[in-house]
Design a protein around this motif. Sequence first.
Motif, PDB file in Angstrom:
ATOM      1  N   GLN A  89      11.886  -4.842   0.538  1.00  0.00           N
ATOM      2  CA  GLN A  89      10.815  -4.385  -0.571  1.00  0.00           C
ATOM      3  C   GLN A  89      11.452  -3.335  -0.649  1.00  0.00           C
ATOM      4  OE1 GLN A  89       7.724  -7.314  -1.387  1.00  0.00           O
ATOM      5  NE2 GLN A  89       7.863  -8.066   0.090  1.00  0.00           N
ATOM      6  N   SER A  90      10.913  -2.882  -1.949  1.00  0.00           N
ATOM      7  CA  SER A  90      10.355  -1.642  -2.075  1.00  0.00           C
ATOM      8  C   SER A  90       9.594  -0.760  -2.112  1.00  0.00           C
ATOM      9  CB  SER A  90      11.322  -1.010  -3.735  1.00  0.00           C
ATOM     10  OG  SER A  90      10.865  -0.087  -4.442  1.00  0.00           O
ATOM     11  N   LEU A  91       9.038   0.267  -2.241  1.00  0.00           N
ATOM     12  CA  LEU A  91       8.027   1.194  -1.705  1.00  0.00           C
ATOM     13  C   LEU A  91       7.703   0.245  -3.032  1.00  0.00           C
ATOM     14  CD1 LEU A  91       5.868   2.574  -0.164  1.00  0.00           C
ATOM     15  CD2 LEU A  91       6.891   4.804  -1.381  1.00  0.00           C
ATOM     16  N   LYS A  92       8.138   0.694  -4.317  1.00  0.00           N
ATOM     17  CA  LYS A  92       6.974   0.667  -6.003  1.00  0.00           C
ATOM     18  C   LYS A  92       6.804  -0.523  -5.885  1.00  0.00           C
ATOM     19  CE  LYS A  92       8.054   0.844 -11.095  1.00  0.00           C
ATOM     20  NZ  LYS A  92       9.219   1.035 -11.683  1.00  0.00           N
ATOM     21  N   ASP A  93       7.527  -1.846  -5.771  1.00  0.00           N
ATOM     22  CA  ASP A  93       7.182  -3.173  -6.185  1.00  0.00           C
ATOM     23  C   ASP A  93       5.743  -2.889  -4.427  1.00  0.00           C
ATOM     24  OD1 ASP A  93       8.524  -3.687  -7.857  1.00  0.00           O
ATOM     25  OD2 ASP A  93      10.559  -4.847  -5.871  1.00  0.00           O
ATOM     26  N   ASP A 112      11.739   4.520 -10.055  1.00  0.00           N
ATOM     27  CA  ASP A 112      12.489   3.894 -10.212  1.00  0.00           C
ATOM     28  C   ASP A 112      13.189   3.625  -8.812  1.00  0.00           C
ATOM     29  OD1 ASP A 112      11.279   2.267 -12.166  1.00  0.00           O
ATOM     30  OD2 ASP A 112      12.563   3.228 -13.513  1.00  0.00           O
ATOM     31  N   ASN A 113      14.085   4.709  -8.723  1.00  0.00           N
ATOM     32  CA  ASN A 113      14.733   4.873  -6.923  1.00  0.00           C
ATOM     33  C   ASN A 113      13.713   5.367  -5.895  1.00  0.00           C
ATOM     34  OD1 ASN A 113      13.096   7.378  -7.810  1.00  0.00           O
ATOM     35  ND2 ASN A 113      15.605   8.711  -7.102  1.00  0.00           N
ATOM     36  N   LEU A 114      12.385   4.254  -5.482  1.00  0.00           N
ATOM     37  CA  LEU A 114      12.121   4.545  -4.296  1.00  0.00           C
ATOM     38  C   LEU A 114      12.957   3.604  -3.668  1.00  0.00           C
ATOM     39  CD1 LEU A 114       8.180   4.287  -5.711  1.00  0.00           C
ATOM     40  CD2 LEU A 114       9.567   6.751  -4.735  1.00  0.00           C
ATOM     41  N   PRO A 115      12.481   4.663  -2.037  1.00  0.00           N
ATOM     42  CA  PRO A 115      13.186   3.814  -1.076  1.00  0.00           C
ATOM     43  C   PRO A 115      12.794   2.112  -0.463  1.00  0.00           C
ATOM     44  CG  PRO A 115      11.642   5.343  -0.022  1.00  0.00           C
ATOM     45  CD  PRO A 115      11.385   5.646  -1.420  1.00  0.00           C
ATOM     46  N   LEU A 116      13.052   1.899   0.435  1.00  0.00           N
ATOM     47  CA  LEU A 116      13.066   0.152   0.369  1.00  0.00           C
ATOM     48  C   LEU A 116      12.281   0.852   1.862  1.00  0.00           C
ATOM     49  CD1 LEU A 116      16.172  -1.453   0.920  1.00  0.00           C
ATOM     50  CD2 LEU A 116      14.363  -1.242  -1.386  1.00  0.00           C
ATOM     51  N   VAL A 117      10.892  -0.630   2.291  1.00  0.00           N
ATOM     52  CA  VAL A 117      10.073  -0.432   3.607  1.00  0.00           C
ATOM     53  C   VAL A 117      10.558  -0.160   4.610  1.00  0.00           C
ATOM     54  CG1 VAL A 117       7.568  -0.423   4.270  1.00  0.00           C
ATOM     55  CG2 VAL A 117       8.010  -0.495   1.610  1.00  0.00           C
ATOM     56  N   GLY A 118      11.900  -0.408   4.638  1.00  0.00           N
ATOM     57  CA  GLY A 118      12.356  -0.381   6.096  1.00  0.00           C
ATOM     58  C   GLY A 118      12.893   0.776   6.186  1.00  0.00           C
ATOM     59  N   SER A 119      13.245   2.100   5.467  1.00  0.00           N
ATOM     60  CA  SER A 119      13.644   3.690   5.940  1.00  0.00           C
ATOM     61  C   SER A 119      12.417   4.206   5.928  1.00  0.00           C
ATOM     62  CB  SER A 119      14.053   3.479   4.686  1.00  0.00           C
ATOM     63  OG  SER A 119      13.421   3.951   3.388  1.00  0.00           O
ATOM     64  N   GLY A 128     -11.041   7.180 -12.945  1.00  0.00           N
ATOM     65  CA  GLY A 128     -10.335   7.014 -13.005  1.00  0.00           C
ATOM     66  C   GLY A 128      -9.499   6.949 -11.739  1.00  0.00           C
ATOM     67  N   LEU A 129      -8.156   6.464 -11.677  1.00  0.00           N
ATOM     68  CA  LEU A 129      -6.649   7.077 -10.447  1.00  0.00           C
ATOM     69  C   LEU A 129      -6.164   6.798 -11.555  1.00  0.00           C
ATOM     70  CD1 LEU A 129      -7.327   6.896  -7.648  1.00  0.00           C
ATOM     71  CD2 LEU A 129      -6.764   4.632  -7.620  1.00  0.00           C
ATOM     72  N   THR A 130      -4.512   7.403 -10.795  1.00  0.00           N
ATOM     73  CA  THR A 130      -3.671   7.736 -10.090  1.00  0.00           C
ATOM     74  C   THR A 130      -2.714   7.970  -9.319  1.00  0.00           C
ATOM     75  OG1 THR A 130      -3.432   8.956 -12.822  1.00  0.00           O
ATOM     76  CG2 THR A 130      -1.805   9.828 -11.347  1.00  0.00           C
ATOM     77  N   ILE A 131      -1.718   7.403  -9.286  1.00  0.00           N
ATOM     78  CA  ILE A 131      -0.398   7.442  -7.925  1.00  0.00           C
ATOM     79  C   ILE A 131       0.876   7.437  -8.674  1.00  0.00           C
ATOM     80  CG2 ILE A 131       0.256   5.627  -6.339  1.00  0.00           C
ATOM     81  CD1 ILE A 131      -2.275   4.241  -5.752  1.00  0.00           C
ATOM     82  N   GLU A 132       1.768   9.146  -7.753  1.00  0.00           N
ATOM     83  CA  GLU A 132       2.471   9.385  -8.971  1.00  0.00           C
ATOM     84  C   GLU A 132       3.730   9.548  -7.314  1.00  0.00           C
ATOM     85  OE1 GLU A 132       4.275  13.469 -10.597  1.00  0.00           O
ATOM     86  OE2 GLU A 132       1.917  13.602 -10.313  1.00  0.00           O
ATOM     87  N   THR A 133       4.677   9.364  -7.749  1.00  0.00           N
ATOM     88  CA  THR A 133       5.789   9.428  -6.303  1.00  0.00           C
ATOM     89  C   THR A 133       6.312  10.555  -6.910  1.00  0.00           C
ATOM     90  OG1 THR A 133       7.097   7.741  -7.187  1.00  0.00           O
ATOM     91  CG2 THR A 133       5.347   7.013  -5.446  1.00  0.00           C
ATOM     92  N   VAL A 134       6.585  11.369  -6.137  1.00  0.00           N
ATOM     93  CA  VAL A 134       7.729  12.546  -6.232  1.00  0.00           C
ATOM     94  C   VAL A 134       8.992  12.583  -5.155  1.00  0.00           C
ATOM     95  CG1 VAL A 134       8.324  14.634  -6.177  1.00  0.00           C
ATOM     96  CG2 VAL A 134       6.185  13.807  -7.463  1.00  0.00           C
ATOM     97  N   SER A 135       9.991  11.320  -5.212  1.00  0.00           N
ATOM     98  CA  SER A 135      10.840  11.927  -4.297  1.00  0.00           C
ATOM     99  C   SER A 135      12.519  12.604  -3.960  1.00  0.00           C
ATOM    100  CB  SER A 135      12.196   9.835  -4.412  1.00  0.00           C
ATOM    101  OG  SER A 135      13.255   9.650  -3.624  1.00  0.00           O
TER     102      SER A 135
END
Length: 249
Positions: free
Chosen positions: A97-101, A128-135, A162-169
Amino acid sequence: MQINLSDQELIELFRLASFGKLIRGFTHNMNGLLQNLSMDIEMLILTFADGNHQDDHTSKGICTRLKRLEEDFDRMNNLLKISSDRVSQNEEFIEVQSLKDLIQKNLEFLKFNLYFKHNVEMKLKLQDNLPLVGSLPKNFMLALSWLLEALIEELEDQKIHGLTIETVSGKSSVKIIISTMGGSLSEKFIHTLKHYTLEDLNQEDFRANDIGIILGMELFETGDISVSTQQDQDATNIIFTVPVKTKQE
């Protein structure tokens, strides 16, 4: 009486204990949905029993209730799927499964906390291009879920809205940046995050949320995940730098 547990046994014990909180949240959310369904079904039965369901006003009311029933059934189905994922021991299923999901699913389930559900504005900036959890390092999502559970309790304690979660791949890592808005986390929370270790659990009394933070940080360290913080009066940033395995590794 003193019970001695290995680090792994302690992590497994807390994992099982956290399922109890999961069931509490599941029950709360499901009860609310079932009450809504019951009321709408009862009203539909009464409407049809009157035999006056052909006029436009009544027909629109029926359509509105049927739409709401469909939405509630969808929410129940989603809640069941999320709960199943959290309880599942099928690591192979989780790893694909995707990290995003999984971040989105964890946050959805954490709405069992009514303060978080009704008072906290949540902003997600997930690529959208976050890695799979297995990696990612083993048990990363378990540790992250413990930290998120402790964090929403802290939001309520500090009355943060307020809370923000952001990813930088990147090429070999992904950064997850969790930021509060309109208030900062307590010094105690940050101190627990940065300084306490498993050895301290035998020397001091901690709340369940504190134990979750300490165990989560232990898993992060095992997985070579670095954690840093930035803080001022209006916001706290917690930055996780998570290594991502390449296909050859």
